[in-house]
Motif scaffolding. Structure first.
Motif, short mmCIF file in Angstrom:
data_model
loop_
_atom_site.label_atom_id
_atom_site.label_comp_id
_atom_site.label_asym_id
_atom_site.label_seq_id
_atom_site.Cartn_x
_atom_site.Cartn_y
_atom_site.Cartn_z
N ILE A 60 0.86 -1.19 0.00
CA ILE A 60 0.00 0.00 0.00
C ILE A 60 0.89 1.24 0.00
O ILE A 60 1.91 1.28 0.71
N ILE A 61 0.50 2.23 -0.78
CA ILE A 61 1.24 3.50 -0.81
C ILE A 61 0.30 4.61 -0.34
O ILE A 61 -0.80 4.77 -0.88
N THR A 62 0.72 5.36 0.68
CA THR A 62 -0.09 6.48 1.17
C THR A 62 0.80 7.72 1.27
O THR A 62 2.03 7.61 1.28
N PRO A 63 0.20 8.89 1.41
CA PRO A 63 1.00 10.08 1.73
C PRO A 63 1.66 9.89 3.10
O PRO A 63 1.18 9.11 3.94
N GLY A 64 2.75 10.60 3.34
CA GLY A 64 3.36 10.61 4.68
C GLY A 64 2.40 11.22 5.68
O GLY A 64 1.50 11.98 5.32
N LEU A 65 2.59 10.88 6.96
CA LEU A 65 1.70 11.38 8.00
C LEU A 65 2.29 12.63 8.67
O LEU A 65 3.50 12.83 8.67
N VAL A 66 1.38 13.43 9.22
CA VAL A 66 1.79 14.73 9.78
C VAL A 66 1.43 14.77 11.27
O VAL A 66 0.27 14.57 11.64
N ASP A 67 2.44 15.03 12.09
CA ASP A 67 2.23 15.18 13.54
C ASP A 67 2.29 16.68 13.86
O ASP A 67 3.37 17.27 13.87
N ARG A 119 12.38 9.01 12.66
CA ARG A 119 12.84 8.61 11.32
C ARG A 119 12.14 7.32 10.88
O ARG A 119 11.69 7.21 9.75
N SER A 120 12.04 6.34 11.76
CA SER A 120 11.46 5.07 11.33
C SER A 120 9.93 5.04 11.45
O SER A 120 9.30 4.07 11.08
N SER A 121 9.34 6.12 11.92
CA SER A 121 7.88 6.18 12.04
C SER A 121 7.24 6.52 10.69
O SER A 121 7.93 6.74 9.70
N ALA A 122 5.92 6.59 10.69
CA ALA A 122 5.20 6.95 9.46
C ALA A 122 5.14 8.47 9.25
O ALA A 122 4.61 8.95 8.25
N LYS A 324 2.53 7.22 22.21
CA LYS A 324 3.18 6.74 20.98
C LYS A 324 3.27 7.85 19.95
O LYS A 324 2.38 8.68 19.84
N GLU A 325 4.32 7.79 19.15
CA GLU A 325 4.51 8.79 18.11
C GLU A 325 3.71 8.46 16.84
O GLU A 325 3.67 9.26 15.92
N SER A 326 3.07 7.29 16.81
CA SER A 326 2.41 6.86 15.57
C SER A 326 1.15 7.67 15.27
O SER A 326 0.22 7.73 16.09
N ILE A 327 1.11 8.27 14.10
CA ILE A 327 -0.09 9.01 13.71
C ILE A 327 -1.15 8.05 13.14
O ILE A 327 -2.34 8.37 13.14
N ILE A 407 -4.45 1.00 9.76
CA ILE A 407 -4.52 2.09 10.74
C ILE A 407 -4.59 1.52 12.16
O ILE A 407 -3.91 1.99 13.07
N TYR A 408 -5.36 0.48 12.34
CA TYR A 408 -5.54 -0.09 13.68
C TYR A 408 -4.43 -1.06 14.10
O TYR A 408 -4.09 -1.15 15.27
N LEU A 409 -3.88 -1.81 13.14
CA LEU A 409 -3.06 -2.97 13.51
C LEU A 409 -1.58 -2.85 13.21
O LEU A 409 -0.79 -3.69 13.63
N SER A 410 -1.16 -1.82 12.49
CA SER A 410 0.24 -1.78 12.06
C SER A 410 1.16 -1.20 13.14
O SER A 410 0.71 -0.58 14.09
N ASP A 411 2.44 -1.42 12.95
CA ASP A 411 3.45 -0.65 13.70
C ASP A 411 4.57 -0.31 12.73
O ASP A 411 4.48 -0.61 11.54
#
Ligand code: GUN
Ligand code: FE
Length: 426
Positions: A60-67, A119-122, A324-327, A407-411
């Motif tokens: 899957i390809i998505t835009p980068g996420l914004v925090d 860096r390794s986050s979304a 968590k830093e995950s958006i 969105i719910y299950l990834s890391d």
């Protein structure tokens, strides 16, 4: 792909066109032309036939996420001390931790961990609070520059109601340190920009706010702060600023509330109608931080109202109010808390959909950085390559279902590639 900003990604492409419309293109072609998105196509147009293609297969390809809101110095105590409300949490956990950044050796270790995780986050873009300390803030900027992420980072201002070990000497000192920080870091970075960061009204004197407005004007800076997060905080602001009509007005009195000043206000859990109206009028961005608002028992921001009224809104992790830093995680949380708000607080405000949460974490926050957060033509090329193949399911799923599950299950282990403004990070 390195160094060359003309290329094509082939895969299952998901992106928002607006809050309601999620575009899904299976086995599509996503074209990057000179660092910008040239479009998403079902068959590759002839004019891009010479571009190198990375076949992402079934990924899957998505835009980068914004925090839109994260505290770098708080990363070290994420997941700890969640049993207090905001003001006690600040005094008991946050201020003691932030005071450690006076020590550059500590800052190097702690900010190194933060930068590696980002860096390794979304996340491809972030607005970051540092601490009051100039040197540690510069170190954080150096480390974030190297990640390749596009960030805005602020040295924090606080000259009142703060413990002696984390309180700037005076408004003059705080403003002078801010100017020194700006001068010392000017033109040093390609990826990092400064952002003015008065912590919140309770920790900044009127004199400091006036001086910061001067600094804001002189350097044409964006601003980030906190707004209407917690009842005790809101009552305190009313005591400190008896003339203000509402909390946001206390920023507005100093010219630090949107309009010509690009402004992010984190939380806005309990904003009044008047405050919401002023945010809309001034284009103030709400950084919605659902996990933090849960952990600190702050409540649930009325994001449905913000979307309906056309208030700018994106997502923030607010580490360490958030754990968590995950958006992606923030998207799931945004949906979940909106359901509790609907069920328990106001049945007239429908819960958020997955499409809306995805929009908030991409385009919603992305627009603070310009044309960011979508794959529509002309957007800066921030992309993620996501592998959900080990999130097993006994039957084939649609692309929309795969995105929702992701969105719910990834890391972060599922993030196989990350591109920021056409540059491959990994
Ligand atoms: N308000 C003032 N400072 C802070 C902070 O560090 N975190 C949160 N969540 N709210 C704040
Ligand atoms: Fe915060």
């Amino acid at each position: 792909m390195a160094g060359d900003k003309n290329f094509v990604l082939k895969g299952n492409i998901c992106y928002s066109e607006d809050a309601k419309n999620l575009k899904l293109v299976e086995a599509g072609w996503l074209v990057c032309r000179e660092g910008l998105c040239a479009g998403v196509f079902e068959t590759l147009p002839e004019e891009y036939a010479s571009y190198p293609v990375t076949d992402c297969g079934d990924q899957i390809i998505t835009p980068g996420l914004v925090d839109l809101h994260v505290h770098a110095p708080q990363y070290a105590f994420r997941g700890l001390g969640m049993d207090l409300e905001l003001l006690d949490w600040l005094n008991t956990n946050t201020f003691p931790e932030e005071s450690k950044y006076r020590d550059l050796e500590y800052a190097k270790r702690a900010y190194g961990i933060f930068a590696d995780s980002m860096r390794s986050s979304a996340t491809t873009r972030a607005c970051i609070f540092a601490t009051i300390h100039n040197q540690a803030t510069e170190l954080l900027m150096d480390l974030m520059e190297e990640t390749g992420l596009k960030t805005m980072i602020g040295k924090v201002n606080m000259d009142r109601n703060s413990p002696e070990y984390l309180c700037e000497e005076s408004a003059e000192q705080s403003a002078a340190d801010t100017v020194k920080w700006l001068e010392d870091t000017a033109d040093q970075y390609e990826n990092v920009r400064p952002i003015l960061t008065p912590r919140f009204i309770p920790s900044c004197t009127d004199e400091l706010m006036r001086k910061l407005k001067e600094v804001q004007k002189k350097y044409d800076l964006p601003v980030q702060s906190h707004l209407s997060e917690n009842q005790g905080e809101i009552a305190w602001v009313q005591e400190l600023c008896p003339e203000s009509r509402f909390y946001g007005d206390a920023y507005d009195q100093f010219g630090l509330f949107g309009g010509d000043v690009k402004t992010i206000m984190a939380h806005c859990v309990s904003s009044t109608e008047e405050e919401i109206e002023l945010m809309r009028e001034r284009g103030v961005y709400v950084a919605h931080c659902p996990e933090s608002n849960t952990n600190l028992s702050s409540g649930v921001a009325p994001v449905r109202t913000y979307l309906d009224k056309g208030v700018n809104v994106g997502l923030g992790s607010d580490v360490a109010g958030g754990s968590k830093e995950s958006i992606f995680y923030a998207m799931a949380h945004a949906v979940q808390v909106s359901k509790l708000r609907w069920r328990l607080q106001d049945t007239s405000l429908k819960p958020l959909t997955v499409e809306e949460a995805f929009y908030l974490g991409t385009m919603g926050g992305g627009s603070f950085f310009g044309k960011v957060g979508s794959f529509m033509e002309g957007y800066e090329f921030d992309a993620l390559i996501l592998d959900d193949s080990d999130i097993r399911h006994p039957q084939p799923l649609s692309l929309k279902e795969r995105l929702e599950r992701f969105i719910y299950l990834s890391d972060e282990r599922h993030i196989k590639g990350k591109i920021v403004a056409g540059n491959r990070i990994f």
